[in-house]
Structures are given as C-alpha cells and as structure tokens.
Write a protein that holds these residues in place. Sequence first.
Motif, mmCIF file in Angstrom:
data_model
loop_
_atom_site.group_PDB
_atom_site.id
_atom_site.type_symbol
_atom_site.label_atom_id
_atom_site.label_comp_id
_atom_site.label_asym_id
_atom_site.label_seq_id
_atom_site.Cartn_x
_atom_site.Cartn_y
_atom_site.Cartn_z
ATOM 1 N N ALA A 124 0.532 -1.272 0.072
ATOM 2 C CA ALA A 124 0.129 -0.297 0.358
ATOM 3 C C ALA A 124 0.649 1.081 0.068
ATOM 4 O O ALA A 124 0.689 2.315 -0.436
ATOM 5 C CB ALA A 124 -0.659 0.512 1.226
ATOM 6 N N SER A 125 1.840 1.253 1.079
ATOM 7 C CA SER A 125 3.197 2.368 0.768
ATOM 8 C C SER A 125 3.403 2.847 -0.402
ATOM 9 O O SER A 125 3.400 3.631 -0.762
ATOM 10 C CB SER A 125 3.183 2.544 2.055
ATOM 11 N N ILE A 126 3.545 1.590 -1.144
ATOM 12 C CA ILE A 126 4.810 1.605 -2.212
ATOM 13 C C ILE A 126 3.337 2.314 -3.221
ATOM 14 O O ILE A 126 3.668 3.557 -4.225
ATOM 15 C CB ILE A 126 4.594 0.130 -3.400
ATOM 16 N N ILE A 127 2.146 2.066 -3.725
ATOM 17 C CA ILE A 127 1.239 2.569 -4.216
ATOM 18 C C ILE A 127 0.947 4.083 -4.679
ATOM 19 O O ILE A 127 0.823 4.534 -4.927
ATOM 20 C CB ILE A 127 -0.104 1.611 -4.485
ATOM 21 N N LEU A 128 1.174 4.297 -2.759
ATOM 22 C CA LEU A 128 0.866 5.684 -2.555
ATOM 23 C C LEU A 128 2.126 6.371 -2.742
ATOM 24 O O LEU A 128 2.626 7.744 -3.370
ATOM 25 C CB LEU A 128 0.936 5.475 -0.989
ATOM 26 N N GLY A 129 3.263 5.711 -2.561
ATOM 27 C CA GLY A 129 4.700 6.976 -3.756
ATOM 28 C C GLY A 129 4.119 6.335 -4.797
ATOM 29 O O GLY A 129 4.821 7.757 -5.534
ATOM 30 N N PHE A 130 3.877 5.847 -5.996
ATOM 31 C CA PHE A 130 3.672 6.288 -7.244
ATOM 32 C C PHE A 130 2.134 7.357 -7.192
ATOM 33 O O PHE A 130 2.501 7.814 -8.037
ATOM 34 C CB PHE A 130 3.378 4.485 -7.758
ATOM 35 N N VAL A 131 1.556 7.430 -6.504
ATOM 36 C CA VAL A 131 1.000 8.086 -6.897
ATOM 37 C C VAL A 131 1.286 9.826 -6.569
ATOM 38 O O VAL A 131 1.043 10.547 -7.372
ATOM 39 C CB VAL A 131 -0.486 8.062 -5.097
ATOM 40 N N LEU A 132 2.360 9.965 -5.653
ATOM 41 C CA LEU A 132 2.391 11.464 -5.488
ATOM 42 C C LEU A 132 3.289 11.296 -6.769
ATOM 43 O O LEU A 132 3.852 12.304 -6.838
ATOM 44 C CB LEU A 132 3.683 11.293 -4.316
ATOM 45 N N PHE A 133 4.459 10.045 -7.431
ATOM 46 C CA PHE A 133 4.758 10.364 -8.190
ATOM 47 C C PHE A 133 4.014 10.836 -9.926
ATOM 48 O O PHE A 133 4.216 11.799 -10.470
ATOM 49 C CB PHE A 133 5.230 9.363 -8.781
#
Length: 247
Positions: A168-177
């Motif tokens: 879930a955190s990695i998905i959040l990182g890509f959303v920020l990207f």
Amino acid sequence: MAYLDTLGELILIFSLLAFVINLNKTNSFESPYRLYLTLGLLFIVITASFGAVRFAGVDQIIPIHDYLSLLSTKVAMVIYVFSLPMVILSCKSNNAICNSDISSSTTEKEELTGNKDAPVSTKLEFLNGHFSEQGIVKIAKFVMVFLLTFNILTVSFSIETNKLITDASIILGFVLFALVAKEKGLVFLSIVTLLLVPASTTLHISDDLSMAIFHLLLAIHFLLINRVFTLEQSQPSFNEVSEQNRL
C-alpha cells in the motif's frame, strides 16, 4: 526453455542500467535524492545479476539471491519509489532557478505568486495550483523513513508481517509520483505493469517461463519510468515558453 528466466533477468539488468545512465548523464536531476534513487536501482541490478547466475544453474548462490531479493523488496524498492517524486521536483526547481537567473523579475514573481519576495519554487506551486510540492516531499520523506525503519526491523529480527503495509505504501509513492510527473499516462501504465508482476507467478505454465514473464514485466516497468524521466527533460522550460509567447 531452460534459460528463459536467465534471459528475463538480463533484460531487467539492461533496463535498470539504461535508467541509471539516463538519470545521471544530465544535470537536470541533480539533487541528493538522485543519489538515493541511483543506489536503489544499482542494488536491484546486483540482485538481478545473482538471479541470472542462479537461474543459469548455479545452486550454491540460492541463499544469497533469496536474501538479496528480500532486501530489494523491503529496502531498495522503497528507496526507489519514494525518491521518484523528489527527483522530479528537484528537476523542476533546478529549471525554475535557472530560468529565474536569466529572465525573471520582481514584477513577474509578484504576478505569479502575489508576493514579490516569494522564492522561485513557489512559482511552481502556484502554477500547479491544487497541491503543494513541499507537502508531497514531506509525505514522501516521512513514509520512506517510516517504511524503511519498519522493514529493516522486520528483516533484522525475522518478524513475519503482512505485505499489505509495504504494498500500500509503494502504491502511495507512485500516486505522489503521478501528481508531479507530466507524463501521467506512462506513470499509470508503469503501475499496472508492476501490479501484474506477482500475478505472473500464478500462471499455469512452466517455472522458467513464469519467472521470465515476471522479470520481463519488471523490465517494462523500469523502461516506462525511464521514459517518463526522458520526457521530463525534453519539456520546454519556463523561459523557452515565455520566449515563444513573445514571438
């Protein structure tokens, strides 16, 4: 098909090295976060190199490759994902500063930001409008430090945890990207390819072919992200757009 998985690893290594070279051949992305991103990518290259040897039939390095794979997932991928938005924002800031040194004036700053004493970076925040770039950096830093601390502790003490937190955190990182990248379509396509990676292991095919598809999807993901960075460099600068408008 005995060496398809090795071929998949080699393609992955090529895509990673191409990204590293593209990232470091220009001053556009110059920032401390570029170093973190580069180190994360190179660690994945090392892991993939051991994987290529392992799948070529050298069983002695299986424990080493398994441990490196764990670290790549828990540490290197976290650094990679959360460094992406920060490197892109550094690129925008560098371009803004460069353009400001050439052509910006107090009047232009006041028109763009409403404050003649505002730093150049707020120009970008105003133009983007709906989100604060500083806020994105703060979120990325906080989640990365928290997740790295959490994952390093779980690996060090062999604690079994649910993968949902990391995923879930990695998905959040890509959303920020995706929020800060201009090529949002490519970013979302890269997310889809990354989500398909674990699904490839459930296919009813040979293990060699399954692992080849696994690594091919990873390679496509990194090639797409590399393309995002290439296009980010080629976007016309603020100063160039202003000159074109004058003409």
